[in-house]
Design a protein around this motif. Sequence first.
Motif, mmCIF file in Angstrom:
data_model
loop_
_atom_site.group_PDB
_atom_site.id
_atom_site.type_symbol
_atom_site.label_atom_id
_atom_site.label_comp_id
_atom_site.label_asym_id
_atom_site.label_seq_id
_atom_site.Cartn_x
_atom_site.Cartn_y
_atom_site.Cartn_z
ATOM 1 N N LEU A 482 -0.680 9.519 -74.254
ATOM 2 C CA LEU A 482 -0.103 10.161 -73.300
ATOM 3 C C LEU A 482 1.861 10.630 -73.751
ATOM 4 O O LEU A 482 1.940 11.881 -73.357
ATOM 5 C CB LEU A 482 0.617 9.682 -71.566
ATOM 6 C CG LEU A 482 -0.780 9.594 -70.722
ATOM 7 C CD1 LEU A 482 -0.432 9.313 -69.283
ATOM 8 C CD2 LEU A 482 -1.111 11.301 -70.027
ATOM 9 N N GLY A 483 2.389 9.554 -74.543
ATOM 10 C CA GLY A 483 3.493 9.822 -74.929
ATOM 11 C C GLY A 483 3.278 10.186 -76.098
ATOM 12 O O GLY A 483 4.403 10.769 -76.536
ATOM 13 N N MET A 484 2.282 10.260 -77.303
ATOM 14 C CA MET A 484 2.398 10.536 -78.227
ATOM 15 C C MET A 484 1.084 11.236 -79.276
ATOM 16 O O MET A 484 0.834 11.549 -80.250
ATOM 17 C CB MET A 484 1.391 9.144 -78.710
ATOM 18 C CG MET A 484 2.239 7.398 -79.402
ATOM 19 S SD MET A 484 1.561 6.578 -79.678
ATOM 20 C CE MET A 484 3.290 4.893 -79.702
ATOM 21 N N ILE A 488 3.612 13.995 -84.465
ATOM 22 C CA ILE A 488 2.623 13.727 -85.605
ATOM 23 C C ILE A 488 1.989 12.158 -86.411
ATOM 24 O O ILE A 488 2.933 11.561 -85.635
ATOM 25 C CB ILE A 488 3.904 14.391 -86.613
ATOM 26 C CG1 ILE A 488 4.791 13.186 -87.140
ATOM 27 C CG2 ILE A 488 3.688 16.087 -86.539
ATOM 28 C CD1 ILE A 488 5.408 13.797 -87.870
ATOM 29 N N PRO A 489 1.208 12.187 -86.515
ATOM 30 C CA PRO A 489 0.666 11.002 -87.208
ATOM 31 C C PRO A 489 1.680 9.526 -87.623
ATOM 32 O O PRO A 489 1.442 8.661 -87.655
ATOM 33 C CB PRO A 489 -0.696 11.144 -88.028
ATOM 34 C CG PRO A 489 -1.137 12.661 -87.665
ATOM 35 C CD PRO A 489 -0.246 13.007 -87.211
ATOM 36 N N PRO A 490 2.507 10.136 -88.697
ATOM 37 C CA PRO A 490 3.645 9.043 -89.012
ATOM 38 C C PRO A 490 4.145 8.744 -88.252
ATOM 39 O O PRO A 490 4.506 7.252 -88.361
ATOM 40 C CB PRO A 490 4.230 10.284 -89.873
ATOM 41 C CG PRO A 490 2.963 11.122 -90.211
ATOM 42 C CD PRO A 490 2.783 11.282 -89.348
ATOM 43 N N VAL A 491 4.753 9.548 -86.946
ATOM 44 C CA VAL A 491 5.719 8.543 -85.988
ATOM 45 C C VAL A 491 5.032 7.818 -84.800
ATOM 46 O O VAL A 491 5.346 6.695 -84.288
ATOM 47 C CB VAL A 491 5.843 9.863 -85.288
ATOM 48 C CG1 VAL A 491 7.239 9.656 -84.266
ATOM 49 C CG2 VAL A 491 7.317 10.788 -85.973
ATOM 50 N N GLN A 526 -7.989 7.493 -77.820
ATOM 51 C CA GLN A 526 -7.426 8.873 -77.342
ATOM 52 C C GLN A 526 -6.919 9.936 -77.611
ATOM 53 O O GLN A 526 -7.210 11.127 -77.560
ATOM 54 C CB GLN A 526 -6.424 7.807 -76.322
ATOM 55 C CG GLN A 526 -6.573 7.039 -75.365
ATOM 56 C CD GLN A 526 -7.185 7.281 -73.845
ATOM 57 O OE1 GLN A 526 -6.955 8.862 -74.062
ATOM 58 N NE2 GLN A 526 -7.495 7.159 -72.873
ATOM 59 N N LEU A 527 -6.350 9.115 -78.939
ATOM 60 C CA LEU A 527 -5.555 10.425 -80.389
ATOM 61 C C LEU A 527 -6.766 11.430 -80.863
ATOM 62 O O LEU A 527 -6.008 11.897 -81.788
ATOM 63 C CB LEU A 527 -4.731 10.345 -80.964
ATOM 64 C CG LEU A 527 -3.550 9.182 -80.153
ATOM 65 C CD1 LEU A 527 -2.340 8.663 -80.777
ATOM 66 C CD2 LEU A 527 -2.931 10.330 -78.649
ATOM 67 N N GLY A 528 -8.280 10.815 -81.129
ATOM 68 C CA GLY A 528 -8.767 11.536 -82.089
ATOM 69 C C GLY A 528 -8.485 10.881 -83.665
ATOM 70 O O GLY A 528 -8.943 11.691 -84.370
ATOM 71 N N LEU A 529 -7.502 9.236 -83.757
ATOM 72 C CA LEU A 529 -7.470 9.260 -85.111
ATOM 73 C C LEU A 529 -8.242 8.236 -85.836
ATOM 74 O O LEU A 529 -8.897 7.893 -85.311
ATOM 75 C CB LEU A 529 -6.146 8.764 -84.895
ATOM 76 C CG LEU A 529 -5.199 9.694 -84.711
ATOM 77 C CD1 LEU A 529 -4.247 9.268 -84.779
ATOM 78 C CD2 LEU A 529 -4.609 10.849 -85.513
ATOM 79 N N GLN A 530 -7.767 7.771 -86.822
ATOM 80 C CA GLN A 530 -9.302 6.844 -87.367
ATOM 81 C C GLN A 530 -8.260 5.463 -87.125
ATOM 82 O O GLN A 530 -7.702 5.676 -86.795
ATOM 83 C CB GLN A 530 -8.900 6.436 -89.154
ATOM 84 C CG GLN A 530 -9.133 8.533 -89.781
ATOM 85 C CD GLN A 530 -9.336 8.079 -91.372
ATOM 86 O OE1 GLN A 530 -9.520 6.978 -91.712
ATOM 87 N NE2 GLN A 530 -8.320 9.425 -91.819
ATOM 88 N N LEU A 584 6.085 2.130 -94.666
ATOM 89 C CA LEU A 584 5.030 1.911 -94.195
ATOM 90 C C LEU A 584 4.386 3.154 -93.360
ATOM 91 O O LEU A 584 2.867 3.839 -93.905
ATOM 92 C CB LEU A 584 4.769 0.361 -93.523
ATOM 93 C CG LEU A 584 4.868 -0.740 -94.284
ATOM 94 C CD1 LEU A 584 4.892 -1.891 -93.313
ATOM 95 C CD2 LEU A 584 3.603 -1.339 -95.336
ATOM 96 N N SER A 585 4.406 3.447 -92.019
ATOM 97 C CA SER A 585 3.955 4.422 -91.597
ATOM 98 C C SER A 585 3.925 6.063 -92.714
ATOM 99 O O SER A 585 3.055 6.743 -92.226
ATOM 100 C CB SER A 585 5.017 4.827 -90.200
ATOM 101 O OG SER A 585 6.474 5.445 -90.895
ATOM 102 N N VAL A 586 4.490 5.808 -93.330
ATOM 103 C CA VAL A 586 4.756 7.423 -94.608
ATOM 104 C C VAL A 586 3.734 6.980 -95.299
ATOM 105 O O VAL A 586 3.091 7.988 -95.335
ATOM 106 C CB VAL A 586 5.893 7.661 -95.406
ATOM 107 C CG1 VAL A 586 5.506 8.562 -96.006
ATOM 108 C CG2 VAL A 586 6.881 8.147 -93.770
ATOM 109 N N ILE A 587 3.773 5.260 -95.948
ATOM 110 C CA ILE A 587 2.754 4.961 -96.654
ATOM 111 C C ILE A 587 1.052 5.646 -96.176
ATOM 112 O O ILE A 587 0.135 5.589 -97.021
ATOM 113 C CB ILE A 587 2.766 3.974 -97.470
ATOM 114 C CG1 ILE A 587 3.938 3.838 -98.581
ATOM 115 C CG2 ILE A 587 1.595 3.694 -98.331
ATOM 116 C CD1 ILE A 587 4.705 2.956 -99.067
ATOM 117 N N LEU A 588 1.231 4.471 -95.022
ATOM 118 C CA LEU A 588 -0.139 4.778 -94.386
ATOM 119 C C LEU A 588 -0.836 6.297 -94.173
ATOM 120 O O LEU A 588 -1.749 6.707 -94.003
ATOM 121 C CB LEU A 588 -0.155 3.925 -93.255
ATOM 122 C CG LEU A 588 -0.278 2.925 -93.285
ATOM 123 C CD1 LEU A 588 0.282 1.990 -92.030
ATOM 124 C CD2 LEU A 588 -1.656 2.176 -93.487
#
Length: 594
Positions: A482-484, A488-491, A526-530, A584-588
């Motif tokens: 709900l809060g995410m 954006i994915p890196p966050v 929930q977010l439709g991400l890999q 790590l979040s940016v590289i991922l």
Amino acid sequence: MLTIPSLHAALAMAVAVAMFTAFASNRFRVEIISLMTIGAIALLLYLFPLPGTNPKDGLALAFGGFGHTALITICALMVMGRGLVVTGALEPAARALGSIWRINNSLGLLVTLLLAMFASMVVNDTPVLVLLIPIMVSLAHGGAMPASKTLIPLNAAILIGGMATTIGTSTNLLVVSIAADLGMAELPIFHFTPIVLMAAVICLPYIWLVMPRLLPDNSPEAGHEPRKFIATMRVGTESSWLEQRIDEFREKLPEGFSFLREPQTLQPGQRLAAFATADDLREAGRKLGAVTAPRWLIKRLSQDSAKAGEDLVEAEMAISADSRLVGRTLQTAGIEGVAVLGVAQAPSRGFAAPREMSAEARLAEGDILLTMGRESSLQEFAQDQALLMLDGARPLPRRRKALIAVAIMGAAVLLASLGIMPIAITSLAGAVAMFVTGCVHFDKVGRALSAKVIVLVAASIAIGRLIGDSGAATWMGASLALGMQYLIPPVVLALIMLFVTLLTNFASNATAAAVGTPIAFALAEQLGLQVEPLVLAVLFGCNLCYATPIAYQTNMLIMAEGDYKFNDYMKTGIPLVVLMIVSLSVILSITYGL
């Protein structure tokens, strides 16, 4: 819209919070908390079974972790890591490390950090650190950086290396196993290594250059010098320095080693009077091709050791006033079953004339003997001769097995990394091979396995399954989503890592892994991400345990040696956690095209 969790989900979260709180309080032992958690889960599910299950299913869920593949793999890797340590397989690297530190402290620290990081990718973190701690302390005594300025950076590098492969830590195996149970494809050993190495390149300058400056110099102002022994070294025929003058190789001997009567050249069969610590005597003997006891005696003790299935150990023993050794020499004392490698003479008392500095001088009350033999033989010798054993016994590496241990570990890692066999099978086969070849003695396996780790992993698996089966993970994932949903994915990845990092620094990384992995699956849906990058965010977050001493067992190992306080971990660890999360979040995100 946020909904109210079901009764089972609420109970699951309550058990998890209670477990975290108990770990963070540090009032009870980890084993007790883990066993109580398993018991609480079993009792709750027996009284209030999950929908569609019966009470016996709850018992299977609570105690299923003890038979889980991840736990078996972790135990097998502990055994193989023990094999590398007790055979001295890593000692050549340790000796090379010491020579680099003597060139330059800064260069020595950088090489040490890199060596530790790469070693911990394939060897469990703990044995790597256990091997390096005495090296760093010894280097500090020799004039290198104080141990308090190097051990926290060393631990950080080891944790980063352990993060880089699926077998690097038990936590990684746990996350990958739980993710596989939930339907994600099993990750190869080096699948995410490039991601971690890129982050390491960014963070290593901080660990190398900044961390030591943030740490205090806790060196004791008046510490005791390591005890030095007088020894007679017997030169063999294998030395590469035979017929050479002493001036040509003196600088290659340990700094603390000295000859009492310096020879002109080195000759086979020569007896050299030496004065040095036990470690320096051992190192000098290796370089000179010399031994500190008769070769026939060492050979006989080795044969007796192999026949009895006992390791050879070294021990220091003090001669008491009523010992029959007082007034005798080592040659006339009639000592049997053990070898005396050296003597540390006690100061002369009263008006007594000083004794000759010689291993052949008469023994006196207060002298310290450096002895070698089977532990049972040493204890019998101490009792018969009225000697006091000091600081216990130190097992001697079974160096003849070192290449075998390296080959076993290498084969297990190679077969698993190539996908020929799963790591559970190769590690189990490797552990059996360590027993069969004698690299690890079966009766000593208890020293390799950690009961704390075993019950902690079992409890973590149980609570992870409870959170998943009860719907708690789905509810927490929906709440976080709900809060995410507008981020954006890196966050999103950074917040997941931060959430798990907080858990792992104040509770248990294994428990954080068990809780965080199901949440990653729920968030992905929930977010439709890999799902894979979110699972890796959990795995990485579980390894970012730099900020508290209770976050991981290696943090505790260095606390006493470095004389660290809680704030030392926070002061150096929090900036590193921030650097790693951002990197790590940016590289991922870039790697997975999010």
